[in-house]
Every structure is written in structure tokens, then in C-alpha cells.
Design an enzyme around this catalytic site. Structure first.
Site, short mmCIF file in Angstrom:
data_model
loop_
_atom_site.label_atom_id
_atom_site.label_comp_id
_atom_site.label_asym_id
_atom_site.label_seq_id
_atom_site.Cartn_x
_atom_site.Cartn_y
_atom_site.Cartn_z
N PHE A 82 23.43 -9.90 12.48
CA PHE A 82 24.19 -8.66 12.43
C PHE A 82 25.62 -8.91 12.86
O PHE A 82 25.87 -9.53 13.90
CB PHE A 82 23.56 -7.61 13.35
CG PHE A 82 24.39 -6.35 13.49
CD1 PHE A 82 24.33 -5.36 12.52
CD2 PHE A 82 25.22 -6.15 14.59
CE1 PHE A 82 25.10 -4.20 12.63
CE2 PHE A 82 25.99 -4.99 14.71
CZ PHE A 82 25.92 -4.02 13.73
N ASP B 147 -4.39 1.06 -6.97
CA ASP B 147 -3.61 0.09 -6.18
C ASP B 147 -2.98 -0.96 -7.09
O ASP B 147 -2.87 -0.77 -8.30
CB ASP B 147 -4.53 -0.51 -5.10
CG ASP B 147 -3.77 -0.89 -3.83
OD1 ASP B 147 -3.15 -1.96 -3.82
OD2 ASP B 147 -3.78 -0.10 -2.87
N ASP B 148 -2.60 -2.05 -6.52
CA ASP B 148 -1.87 -3.13 -7.18
C ASP B 148 -2.56 -3.61 -8.47
O ASP B 148 -3.79 -3.68 -8.53
CB ASP B 148 -1.81 -4.29 -6.16
CG ASP B 148 -0.79 -5.33 -6.53
OD1 ASP B 148 -0.18 -5.22 -7.60
OD2 ASP B 148 -0.61 -6.25 -5.71
N ARG C 268 4.20 -14.53 0.03
CA ARG C 268 3.21 -14.10 -0.96
C ARG C 268 3.72 -14.40 -2.38
O ARG C 268 3.58 -13.60 -3.30
CB ARG C 268 2.93 -12.59 -0.83
CG ARG C 268 1.53 -12.21 -1.29
CD ARG C 268 1.38 -10.70 -1.43
NE ARG C 268 -0.03 -10.35 -1.64
CZ ARG C 268 -0.45 -9.18 -2.09
NH1 ARG C 268 0.39 -8.22 -2.36
NH2 ARG C 268 -1.72 -8.94 -2.25
N TRP D 108 3.69 3.15 -0.94
CA TRP D 108 4.91 2.33 -0.98
C TRP D 108 4.67 1.08 -0.15
O TRP D 108 4.69 1.13 1.07
CB TRP D 108 6.09 3.13 -0.45
CG TRP D 108 7.38 2.38 -0.47
CD1 TRP D 108 7.70 1.25 0.23
CD2 TRP D 108 8.55 2.70 -1.23
NE1 TRP D 108 8.98 0.85 -0.04
CE2 TRP D 108 9.53 1.74 -0.94
CE3 TRP D 108 8.87 3.73 -2.13
CZ2 TRP D 108 10.80 1.76 -1.51
CZ3 TRP D 108 10.14 3.76 -2.68
CH2 TRP D 108 11.08 2.77 -2.38
N ASP D 109 4.48 -0.04 -0.82
CA ASP D 109 4.12 -1.27 -0.12
C ASP D 109 5.33 -2.20 0.02
O ASP D 109 6.35 -2.01 -0.64
CB ASP D 109 2.98 -1.96 -0.89
CG ASP D 109 2.05 -2.74 0.03
OD1 ASP D 109 2.46 -3.08 1.15
OD2 ASP D 109 0.91 -3.02 -0.39
N MET D 110 5.19 -3.22 0.85
CA MET D 110 6.27 -4.17 1.11
C MET D 110 5.61 -5.39 1.73
O MET D 110 5.24 -5.35 2.89
CB MET D 110 7.23 -3.51 2.08
CG MET D 110 8.59 -4.12 2.24
SD MET D 110 8.56 -5.69 3.10
CE MET D 110 10.27 -5.99 3.29
N ASP E 23 6.75 2.54 11.79
CA ASP E 23 7.79 2.94 12.74
C ASP E 23 8.23 4.37 12.46
O ASP E 23 7.95 4.93 11.41
CB ASP E 23 8.97 1.97 12.67
CG ASP E 23 9.54 1.85 11.27
OD1 ASP E 23 10.08 2.85 10.76
OD2 ASP E 23 9.43 0.76 10.66
N GLU F 32 -26.29 5.98 2.17
CA GLU F 32 -24.86 5.86 2.53
C GLU F 32 -24.03 6.91 1.79
O GLU F 32 -23.09 7.46 2.33
CB GLU F 32 -24.36 4.45 2.23
CG GLU F 32 -24.87 3.45 3.25
CD GLU F 32 -24.32 2.05 3.02
OE1 GLU F 32 -23.87 1.43 3.99
OE2 GLU F 32 -24.37 1.58 1.86
C1 GLA Z 1 -0.99 -5.06 0.68
C2 GLA Z 1 -1.58 -3.73 1.11
C3 GLA Z 1 -2.98 -3.60 0.60
C4 GLA Z 1 -2.97 -3.70 -0.91
C5 GLA Z 1 -2.32 -5.00 -1.34
C6 GLA Z 1 -2.13 -5.03 -2.83
O1 GLA Z 1 -1.60 -6.10 1.32
O2 GLA Z 1 -1.52 -3.59 2.50
O3 GLA Z 1 -3.55 -2.39 1.00
O4 GLA Z 1 -2.28 -2.60 -1.45
O5 GLA Z 1 -1.06 -5.18 -0.72
O6 GLA Z 1 -1.52 -6.20 -3.25
#
Ligand code: GLA
Length: 734
Positions: A282, A368-369, A445, A479-481, A536, A616
Site C-alpha cells: 500500500f 453451481d460451477d 486453483r 458470488w465466489d472468489m 467480513d 432421511e
Molecule cells: C468454491 C466454493 C464451493 C463451490 C466451488 C465451485 O470452492 O466455496 O462452494 O462453489 O468453489 O468451484
């Protein structure tokens, strides 16, 4: 009035319902911190002591008054260069190269309402609890022309004071800000512990409590995100403080990038704690006329122990920071296909999962992905947010509509900040990914990070995502990262401004999220960064829930959710029931226990419902019914930690926590056995938060107990007969 200023004594006093914060402008124009603690009246100036101390220098104006030293006096915003050798909150390199800043009081303003910060998340006042105020204290370096305005927001009923800093260059030369903390607290006496929350991917926010000792204890993130490793929430507590008794202070950074928190005991046994931006990577060049904002820190103080401090943070985050339609509304019970299919799915398989789920009461399917670009593994495709219609067997809109046709909402996973080398986007714009010139970037990754400090990059990805939101009935975005950021260098920033790229990246992220919040108010966004890598208060301004951890094992989750509960409300915690043996650690736990743990969060499922037994499935139906019945007490009630599930020995053998409605009419107690032995010792749980004078009835057995008895004598946990079994007690006040 929450904020008072006494002209003659130059005393600033901030009152909240139960606390008082006080500071004073001294004869030289320095701003000294006097007090933060239980509510009190009158001046606390008598706490200051003046002693001639060797090797603690004196401001020139003090003349022969050697008893006056910035090295010993408690300060409101300590800076480097005034003879205070403790950790400074502000370091500035001036236009002439000198490392020096000397801030003197210039003036103040008291405003109604709570300030906001341009481009940054900040707590806001709600109509329900009006009375918020803002205090601005302007401090000036008369040589460089730097004007530093300390911002204080007061939410009196929440017992929360916020702090942020605005820095303007009113001088004639460009200066460089090298460290800017947002808040600092100095204590002239006390023996404190620092409570912080460390961890790793799939094992986030584990509480560590250590004594604040001589030398600084520093935690923070240099990962571009707030990080799995250290959460930007810390507590300073008297060493005697427990869950239910004692003095403690919490600091929560409303920011999602690199941060730094420092706690230090000085040579005179005084304690300083500060929080703000990470100063590594920074450097902010501030040209004449330019302004810089340091993000907000939420402060709260409780003399009633850690439990009350947590409840203060739960409320301020849920009511004064989270926004949008789902802020305080029940979120749809969802099923996410990730652990059910990973990348191996097609449209029909997703539809079948939805069909099975809707019959059990699930309300939303989250795809998901793997639905876009060339993305059948995590090696490729990020950046190309174009539907893979071949894989889905049709358009995304048609799949979403079919799912809507079942009576379910449709949600979608995205990872907008990232790019794969094997993507059309990267081939077209290699310079959009962070990389240091001439060097190969670090992969995470197998992917690279897009330079979100550049508005054209943000605009391009926003264009792709908004096209999806415009054409597909999407009710939810995950929204992933999925990596830590490295190689922070921006092709357009210029050599002098590279130290601003990380900060501008976070602002770019916030800009993107803000546009979604404004333009698609019906979309619920769940934050995620490989689970809780960016859990956060900053993210919670845009995403009222965050996937708490990629670890879905109920027993590990108990501990992760326990740590999380110190600073964040249950509504923020994404929690799913998943398959057994668990995919992260192989543990087998009963469906009831998985449900009990996930229900203390924003609830959903993440498994192939076709593969579970009829028994279940019946549990799933029952859990969803419970979700609706218990939502109010869990999400609107007060949260109490009853045991510490991370403790070794007898105490740690049971995880127990409870919720009590604000009117104390209803309570829900949950317990899970973590360890179980032959000829077991009876476990007792002392309840909290009940009305001691009231009689409570156990809804299941009809047994009646005085509230005081349950809180003082406790209640024996029935012999459950094994580990990982759960027990629930529902109490109604008569
Ligand atoms: C991350 C997320 C998971 C899933 C994978 C998909 O690890 O935390 O929940 O969505 O990515 O690649």
C-alpha cells in the site's frame, strides 16, 4: 444527544445507551484519548498521568515540561513523527521526502445522521432506531497541508461507534500515505487478552485467546481478501472476562481486502490496539486537492462479557449494515448441486435434483460451477460467462423456467473476479489479469485474477453478468472468489500508483456489487471465497449471507460457526446439510445433527437427494418444517454460546448454544455431543438470556421450570447414547 463538545475544556464525549467514549484536545492541539467503557458522566481527564520519563521525548512547545510526552500519553490517532514510538496509525512521506506528520486540532462538526463513505461500505442508521450522529474532528499538519478528518458514527441504541478517516491534501506537494489505520484505541491501564480468529481453507475462524504482551501482536491479511487465515474481527478483553461477565471491546473492519490489526503493550504497561488497511503493498500518492478515505471500523464495548459484545455485533451487522429485500427476511431454503454433482451434470440432472427437492419442501435450486464457457473442470473457462448450452441441453433461461415451473426459484454460481488462461477473455485481453511485467504470475486453483482496479474490466464482466440477469429468471447469485491474490500490478496505474491497485481492486469489486444491488434488487447475493475466505463486514453490506466454509461436516461446522458467532449474526452464515460420509473429512453424522447445525445459519442442502433413504427424506421434510417454525427465534432472537466446542476435556464434550426471542417468550436450546464415553458423566448446560422470574415450559415434555433455575442450576442433557447426536429443547414462557 449522543455527542457532546465542551468548548472550555475541549472535551468530546460520545454516549451510547451503555457506553461512553471520551477524548480531549490538549493545550498543544493534540487529541488525547481519555476513555472508552461503561457509561459515565463528567470528565475523565483525571486519568492522565504526567511523569518525566527517560527516552520519551517532548513536543517542542512543551519546553521544559518533560512530563509531557506523546510516547506515553493515550492518543486518539497516533502518527509517526511526533515522538511516539509505539505502532502509529498514520505514516506519511512528504513531498520533500521527510517521513513526518504532526496533526493538530483544527475544528469539529457534529451532524445528525450517520456519515457514509464514497465507494465503500459503511453502517447506516435505520428509521427504527433513529438518533444516529456523526462527529468529525479535523486535524491538520500545517507544514504539509494534510487535513486528516477523523469520522465517528454513533448508533446509540446499538452501543456501536464507528470510525473512519478522510485525508485531504490541501498543501502544494504530492504526499505519500504509507500506512492509514482507521481506528485506534489506547488504554492507560488494564491487563488484556487479544481474541482473534485464525484458520485455513475449510477450517475458518478458530478462536485464539492470548495475553497482550510487550511487543506488537500483529494479524492481518496480505492475500487480497480478508482471508480464511485471519478474520478482520478482533476482541480485546480483560483477562478475567468470560462469556457472561467482564469488559471487552470488539473491532470489525468493514472492508474485504488486506487488513492489519495490531495489539501492543507498551513500556508503561499501557495497551494500544488498532485496525485498518494492510500497509504492505500500500502506498497512496495524494496530489494537492486529492482525498483518500480509510474504510470503516465498527467498535463496540460491553462490560457484560463476550456474549453481549457478540450480540451487539449481530444486531449492528444485521440491521445497520446488511441491506436489500432479504436483509431481515427468511431466505429461501435452497439446494445447491455442488457436492451432489461437482462438474458432472447436464440440464436434465439438475432438473431432476430440483424435482426431488421441491417435493421435500426446498424452495430454490442453485446451479453451481460448471454451467458456462469451457468448464468441465476447474482448469478452464473462467471469464467466459456464456452459457454452455450443449452441456445444459438448452438455454439457461429454459432450465431456470422449468425449475420455476416446479414452484422453485433459481440461483446461479459466478466467479466474476477471475480468469482462466484457457478462456476467450484471457486470449483477448491478457493484460486484464494481474501479472508483474516480465514475470510469470503465481497461479491459484490454476486461475488468474482480473484487474478490478480498472473500470473497463469491471464494466466488461458486469456486462456479461447483467446480460444473464436480464435474460434468465435468476433470484440468487453465489458470488465466489477462489484464490488469494498475488502479482498485484496494473497495466494502467502508472509506476507511482501501483501501491493503490489493491485498494482500487476492492473498490472495483464494491462498485460491481453495488450495481447489482441497485439494478437487481430482487436478487439475493451470497458471498463466498472458497467458503469463508472473505467473510467480513464489508461483504455483508452487499451480500447479506456468506458461504461460511467449504467444510460441510456438522462437527467441524459447529466449531467454525462457534468462532464465526463472535462477530457475525447467524443470518450471515450460509450453512447446508450435506452427504455422509462427509466429502471434506469422511465423518459420518446423523441427518438430525446435520440439520440442527445447518439450521443455525442461512439454511439449505447440498447433496444428491436421490441417494438418501426414505427415512432421511422424512428428516429433510421435518427440518424444512422446523426451519419455518423456528426461523423467527433463530434469526430474530438473541444468540447465546453455552459451551466452547473447541475446549479440551469434559467442557468441550458438548457443543451447546441457544436463542431467545427479544421478548423472552420463546427459547430454543441446541446441543450436540462431541465426545462420548462408557458410563458417561452427566452433562449439564446452564441456559442464558431467559426471564429469571418467569416459568418456562418444555414444549415436548410439558415440564415446567423457573427461568432462574434453568440459568443457575442448568439442565441435565439426557443421555444421548453416543457421539455426534443432537438434542433440542424448545421452551415457552407461561
Ligand atoms: C468454491 C466454493 C464451493 C463451490 C466451488 C465451485 O470452492 O466455496 O462452494 O462453489 O468453489 O468451484
Amino acid at each position: 444527544m449522543a455527542i457532546l463538545f465542551q468548548e472550555e475544556t475541549k472535551l468530546f464525549t460520545i454516549h451510547t445507551a451503555h457506553t461512553t467514549y471520551q477524548m480531549k484536545v490538549d493545550e498543544f492541539g493534540y487529541l488525547l484519548h481519555l476513555y472508552y467503557g461503561d457509561r459515565t458522566e463528567g470528565s475523565m481527564e483525571y486519568l492522565l498521568t504526567f511523569v518525566d520519563r527517560g527516552f520519551s521525548g517532548n513536543p517542542y512547545e512543551a519546553g521544559s515540561a518533560r512530563v509531557y510526552s506523546m510516547d506515553a500519553l493515550p492518543q486518539e490517532y497516533p502518527v509517526q513523527g511526533t515522538g511516539d514510538y509505539r505502532s502509529p496509525a498514520l505514516i506519511v512521506k512528504n513531498g520533500d521526502g521527510a517521513y513526518s506528520v504532526d496533526l493538530r486540532y483544527q475544528g469539529y462538526r457534529i451532524l445528525d445522521g450517520k456519515y457514509s463513505l464514497p465507494g465503500l461500505p459503511a453502517a447506516y442508521e435505520t428509521e427504527a432506531e433513529a438518533g444516529a450522529q456523526t462527529l468529525e474532528i479535523a486535524m491538520e499538519d500545517s507544514v504539509s497541508g494534510l487535513l486528516v478528518t477523523l469520522l465517528y458514527g454513533v448508533l446509540p441504541e446499538r452501543d456501536v461507534i464507528t470510525r473512519a478517516v478522510r485525508i485531504e491534501n490541501r498543501g502544494e506537494k504530492t504526499v505519500k500515505l504509507l500506512k492509514v489505520q482507521s481506528a485506534c484505541l489506547d488504554f492507560v491501564h488494564g491487563n488484556f487478552d487479544l481474541l482473534m480468529f485464525y484458520g485455513r481453507h475449510a477450517m475458518e475462524r478458530t478462536l485464539q485467546r492470548t495475553a497482550v504482551a510487550h511487543g506488537a501482536q500483529v494479524i492481518g491479511s496480505r492475500r487480497g481478501t480478508s482471508s480464511h487465515q485471519y478474520n478482520p474481527f478482533v476482541i480485546l478483553a480483560d483477562q478475567e472476562t468470560t462469556e457472561t461477565h467482564g469488559l471487552c471491546y470488539g473491532m470489525s473492519f468493514v472492508y474485504s481486502g488486506p487488513f492489519k490489526a495490531e495489539a501492543e503493550k507498551d513500556q508503561f504497561e499501557q495497551t494500544r490496539i488498532s485496525m485498518g488497511l494492510q500497509d504492505e503493498l500500500f502506498a497512496c500518492p495524494l496530489a494537492p486537492g486529492e482525498t483518500f478515505y480509510a474504510p470503516e471500523v465498527l467498535l463496540s464495548c460491553s462490560s457484560q462479557g463476550l456474549g453481549q459484545l457478540s450480540r451487539n455485533f449481530h444486531k449492528v451487522i444485521r440491521h445497520n449494515l446488511c441491506r436489500g429485500e432479504y436483509k431481515t427476511a427468511p431466505r429461501p431454503v435452497l439446494i445447491n448441486n455442488w457436492e451432489a454433482t461437482y462438474f458432472d451434470f447436464n440440464g436434465e440432472k439438475i432438473y431432476e435434483i430440483a424435482k426431488e427437492a421441491v417435493g421435500l419442501g426446498v424452495e430454490m435450486l442453485v446451479l453451481d460451477d460448471g454451467w458456462f464457457g469451457k468448464r468441465d473442470s476447474d482448469m478452464t473457462g473462467l471469464g467466459d460467462w456464456i452459457v454452455n448450452e450443449k452441456k445444459l441441453g438448452g438455454t439457461l433461461a429454459s432450465l431456470a423456467e422449468r425449475i420455476n415451473g416446479l414452484g422453485m426459484k433459481f440461483g446461479l454460481w459466478v466467479e466474476p473476479e477471475m480468469v482462466s488462461e484457457d478462456s476467450d477473455l484471457y486470449r483477448a485481453h491478457p493484460d486484464w489479469a494481474f501479472a508483474v511485467p516480465g514475470k510469470k504470475p503465481v497461479l491459484g486453483r490454476s486461475q488468474l485474477v482480473l484487474d478490478f482496479s480498472r473500470s473497463e474490466v469491471v464494466d466488461h464482466i458486469y456486462g456479461q453478468i447483467s446480460r444473464l440477469l436480464d435474460t434468465v429468471p435468476i433470484g440468487y447469485l453465489k458470488w465466489d472468489m477462489n484464490r488469494s491474490i498475488s502479482d498485484v500490478w496494473s497495466a494502467t496505474a502508472g509506476a507511482d500508483s501501483q501501491g493503490m491497485v489493491m485498494y482500487r481492486y476492492v473498490l472495483g469489486l464494491y462498485d460491481f456489487l453495488e450495481r447489482i444491488c441497485q439494478n437487481y434488487p430482487h436478487v439475493l447475493i451470497e458471498g463466498c471465497s472458497g467458503g469463508g475466505g472473505r467473510f467480513d463486514a464489508g461483504m455483508l453490506y452487499y451480500t447479506p449471507q456468506i458461504w461460511c466454509s467449504d467444510n460441510t461436516d456438522a462437527i467441524d461446522r459447529l466449531r467454525i460457526q462457534y468462532g464465526t458467532s463472535f462477530g457475525y449474526p447467524v443470518s450471515a452464515v450460509g450453512a447446508h446439510v450435506s452427504a455422509c460420509p462427509n466429502h471434506q473429512n469422511g465423518r459420518i453424522t446423523p441427518m438430525e445433527t446435520r440439520g440442527c447445525v445447518a439450521l443455525s445459519g442461512s439454511f439449505g442442502y447440498e447433496l444428491d437427494l436421490k441417494k438418501i433413504s426414505q427415512a432421511e427424506k422424512n428428516y429433510v421434510r421435518k427440518q424444512i418444517q422446523e426451519f419455518h417454525e423456528l426461523w423467527d427465534v433463530i434469526h430474530n432472537g438473541d444468540y447465546y454460546r453455552l459451551t466452547d466446542p473447541c475446549r479440551q476435556g469434559l467442557d468441550g464434550e458438548v457443543a451447546a448454544w441457544m436463542f431467545v426471542t427479544e421478548d423472552k417468550k420463546e427459547a430454543l436450546v441446541n446441543a450436540v455431543t462431541l465426545d462420548y464415553h462408557g458410563n458417561p458423566v452427566s452433562a449439564y448446560i446452564r441456559l442464558q438470556g431467559l426471564d429469571p422470574a418467569a416459568i418456562y415450559r418444555d414444549l415436548e415434555t410439558g415440564k415446567r421450570y423457573p427461568g432462574a433455575a434453568l440459568m443457575c442450576g442448568g439442565i441435565p442433557l439426557p443421555a444421548l447414547g453416543g457421539e455426534y447426536l443432537s438434542w433440542t429443547l424448545r421452551l415457552i414462557r407461561e
